[in-house]
Motif scaffolding. Sequence first.
Motif, PDB file in Angstrom:
ATOM      1  N   LEU A  81      54.312  66.383  28.720  1.00 29.17           N
ATOM      2  CA  LEU A  81      55.161  65.418  28.020  1.00 29.17           C
ATOM      3  C   LEU A  81      54.287  64.347  27.390  1.00 29.17           C
ATOM      4  CD1 LEU A  81      58.144  64.364  27.555  1.00 29.17           C
ATOM      5  CD2 LEU A  81      57.823  63.025  29.650  1.00 29.17           C
ATOM      6  N   ILE A  82      54.667  63.925  26.170  1.00 31.08           N
ATOM      7  CA  ILE A  82      54.062  62.763  25.520  1.00 31.08           C
ATOM      8  C   ILE A  82      55.111  61.664  25.478  1.00 31.08           C
ATOM      9  CG2 ILE A  82      53.073  61.833  23.381  1.00 31.08           C
ATOM     10  CD1 ILE A  82      52.102  64.659  22.722  1.00 31.08           C
ATOM     11  N   VAL A  83      54.748  60.469  25.913  1.00 35.49           N
ATOM     12  CA  VAL A  83      55.661  59.323  25.876  1.00 35.49           C
ATOM     13  C   VAL A  83      55.077  58.295  24.919  1.00 35.49           C
ATOM     14  CG1 VAL A  83      56.800  57.509  27.197  1.00 35.49           C
ATOM     15  CG2 VAL A  83      56.410  59.752  28.244  1.00 35.49           C
ATOM     16  N   MET A  84      55.863  57.910  23.895  1.00 35.63           N
ATOM     17  CA  MET A  84      55.380  57.003  22.852  1.00 35.63           C
ATOM     18  C   MET A  84      56.357  55.871  22.606  1.00 35.63           C
ATOM     19  SD  MET A  84      53.908  59.597  19.939  1.00 35.63           S
ATOM     20  CE  MET A  84      53.064  58.224  19.134  1.00 35.63           C
ATOM     21  N   GLY A  85      55.817  54.708  22.203  1.00 42.35           N
ATOM     22  CA  GLY A  85      56.643  53.609  21.736  1.00 42.35           C
ATOM     23  C   GLY A  85      56.962  53.767  20.262  1.00 42.35           C
ATOM     24  N   THR A  86      57.842  52.880  19.753  1.00 38.47           N
ATOM     25  CA  THR A  86      58.289  53.003  18.368  1.00 38.47           C
ATOM     26  C   THR A  86      57.825  51.853  17.483  1.00 38.47           C
ATOM     27  OG1 THR A  86      60.382  51.861  18.816  1.00 38.47           O
ATOM     28  CG2 THR A  86      60.341  54.249  19.096  1.00 38.47           C
ATOM     29  N   HIS A  87      56.871  51.057  17.945  1.00 40.92           N
ATOM     30  CA  HIS A  87      56.264  50.002  17.120  1.00 40.92           C
ATOM     31  C   HIS A  87      57.279  49.005  16.584  1.00 40.92           C
ATOM     32  CE1 HIS A  87      52.319  51.918  17.213  1.00 40.92           C
ATOM     33  NE2 HIS A  87      52.978  53.037  17.145  1.00 40.92           N
ATOM     34  N   GLY A  88      58.194  48.590  17.444  1.00 40.93           N
ATOM     35  CA  GLY A  88      59.099  47.499  17.092  1.00 40.93           C
ATOM     36  C   GLY A  88      60.338  47.899  16.346  1.00 40.93           C
ATOM     37  N   ARG A  89      60.465  49.147  15.929  1.00 42.55           N
ATOM     38  CA  ARG A  89      61.689  49.563  15.249  1.00 42.55           C
ATOM     39  C   ARG A  89      62.801  49.693  16.271  1.00 42.55           C
ATOM     40  NH1 ARG A  89      57.482  52.363  12.895  1.00 42.55           N
ATOM     41  NH2 ARG A  89      57.267  52.051  10.657  1.00 42.55           N
ATOM     42  N   THR A  90      64.036  49.433  15.835  1.00 47.83           N
ATOM     43  CA  THR A  90      65.168  49.554  16.731  1.00 47.83           C
ATOM     44  C   THR A  90      66.121  50.604  16.201  1.00 47.83           C
ATOM     45  OG1 THR A  90      66.338  47.784  15.561  1.00 47.83           O
ATOM     46  CG2 THR A  90      65.029  47.154  17.500  1.00 47.83           C
ATOM     47  N   GLY A  91      66.744  51.309  17.111  1.00 50.54           N
ATOM     48  CA  GLY A  91      67.697  52.335  16.711  1.00 50.54           C
ATOM     49  C   GLY A  91      67.031  53.677  16.505  1.00 50.54           C
ATOM     50  N   LEU A  92      67.710  54.720  16.936  1.00 52.11           N
ATOM     51  CA  LEU A  92      67.148  56.062  16.819  1.00 52.11           C
ATOM     52  C   LEU A  92      66.898  56.448  15.371  1.00 52.11           C
ATOM     53  CD1 LEU A  92      66.421  58.709  18.286  1.00 52.11           C
ATOM     54  CD2 LEU A  92      68.791  59.414  17.978  1.00 52.11           C
ATOM     55  N   GLU A  93      67.751  56.005  14.462  1.00 54.86           N
ATOM     56  CA  GLU A  93      67.632  56.418  13.064  1.00 54.86           C
ATOM     57  C   GLU A  93      66.310  55.980  12.471  1.00 54.86           C
ATOM     58  OE1 GLU A  93      70.509  56.596   9.170  1.00 54.86           O
ATOM     59  OE2 GLU A  93      70.629  54.846  10.464  1.00 54.86           O
ATOM     60  N   ARG A  94      65.841  54.770  12.855  1.00 51.99           N
ATOM     61  CA  ARG A  94      64.592  54.275  12.292  1.00 51.99           C
ATOM     62  C   ARG A  94      63.388  54.575  13.166  1.00 51.99           C
ATOM     63  NH1 ARG A  94      65.656  48.130  10.901  1.00 51.99           N
ATOM     64  NH2 ARG A  94      67.027  48.310  12.687  1.00 51.99           N
ATOM     65  N   ALA A  95      63.627  54.953  14.421  1.00 54.75           N
ATOM     66  CA  ALA A  95      62.515  55.175  15.334  1.00 54.75           C
ATOM     67  C   ALA A  95      61.629  56.321  14.895  1.00 54.75           C
ATOM     68  CB  ALA A  95      63.042  55.440  16.740  1.00 54.75           C
ATOM     69  N   LEU A  96      62.216  57.273  14.162  1.00 49.34           N
ATOM     70  CA  LEU A  96      61.457  58.466  13.782  1.00 49.34           C
ATOM     71  C   LEU A  96      61.116  58.490  12.300  1.00 49.34           C
ATOM     72  CD1 LEU A  96      63.416  61.101  15.882  1.00 49.34           C
ATOM     73  CD2 LEU A  96      61.425  59.771  16.519  1.00 49.34           C
ATOM     74  N   LYS A  97      61.114  57.356  11.647  1.00 47.62           N
ATOM     75  CA  LYS A  97      60.832  57.320  10.207  1.00 47.62           C
ATOM     76  C   LYS A  97      59.538  56.577   9.936  1.00 47.62           C
ATOM     77  CE  LYS A  97      65.566  57.632   8.439  1.00 47.62           C
ATOM     78  NZ  LYS A  97      66.603  56.957   7.635  1.00 47.62           N
ATOM     79  N   GLY A  98      58.673  57.188   9.158  1.00 46.09           N
ATOM     80  CA  GLY A  98      57.497  56.501   8.644  1.00 46.09           C
ATOM     81  C   GLY A  98      56.554  55.985   9.701  1.00 46.09           C
TER      82      GLY A  98
END
Length: 243
Positions: A103-120
């Motif tokens: 498993l890899i566990v990563m943060g999202t660099h301050g983005r909130t919400g699933l929709e933006r967590a995986l963008k850019g």
Amino acid sequence: MLRFPPKKILVPLDFSENSVTAWKQAAALAERFGARVEGLYVQEWLHSAMGLGVGEPRATAQASLRALGSLRLRLGPGADVRSVTGSVNETILSWGRHLGFDLIVMGTHGRTGLERALKGSIAEIIVRNSSIPVLVVREALTPRFRSVLAPVNFEPYSRDGLLFAAKTAAALGARLTVLHVLSSPLYGDSTAMDGPKQLLADAVERLPARLRHACRPKLRLALGKPSEEIVSAADEADLVVLA
């Protein structure tokens, strides 16, 4: 072979608060399942002030050591953290693929919400290309997972995702919700939705009986744009597992 509970967890690190949160989330999972957590900081090559030629080995090595020391101070003396030099994306993917991690566990660099967590973001690249599961952690730490959402369609890869979601929910002692989103206007009345309902029920029925008993799956159909409906349903879940 995908394994859950994981026995070896990789946490890519930088200096963001979300990175630290990801480490804490991984540590909580590791404590629960008796797993090992390893942190990875990737130092990209530093170049001369002119930005020309090959990287500066000495300056890069010094930056890597400083980063490693700083991270260990933030995470605690017992943290197993390593620093390597290279491309961030390629190094994370290579470690996940070749060094026995589950498993890899990563943060999202301050983005909130699933929709933006995986963008850019680096997270998006890792999620799309990793050969092992990736847990993307939002700002808030989840001490206990009570509900798992599994968005599915009826493609073969989605069946694999549903099986892994059921295994995950069972291991966490969580309730599994299986979501299928209909985007076609042909499914505008209840009679027309009988077919998709049956397909969804059949997909769940194909899960091993022990998993169905453990994760107590409930079925959910939604009509609309898949990405929007998944994000909406995710607000009610602690964890989203999808292929």
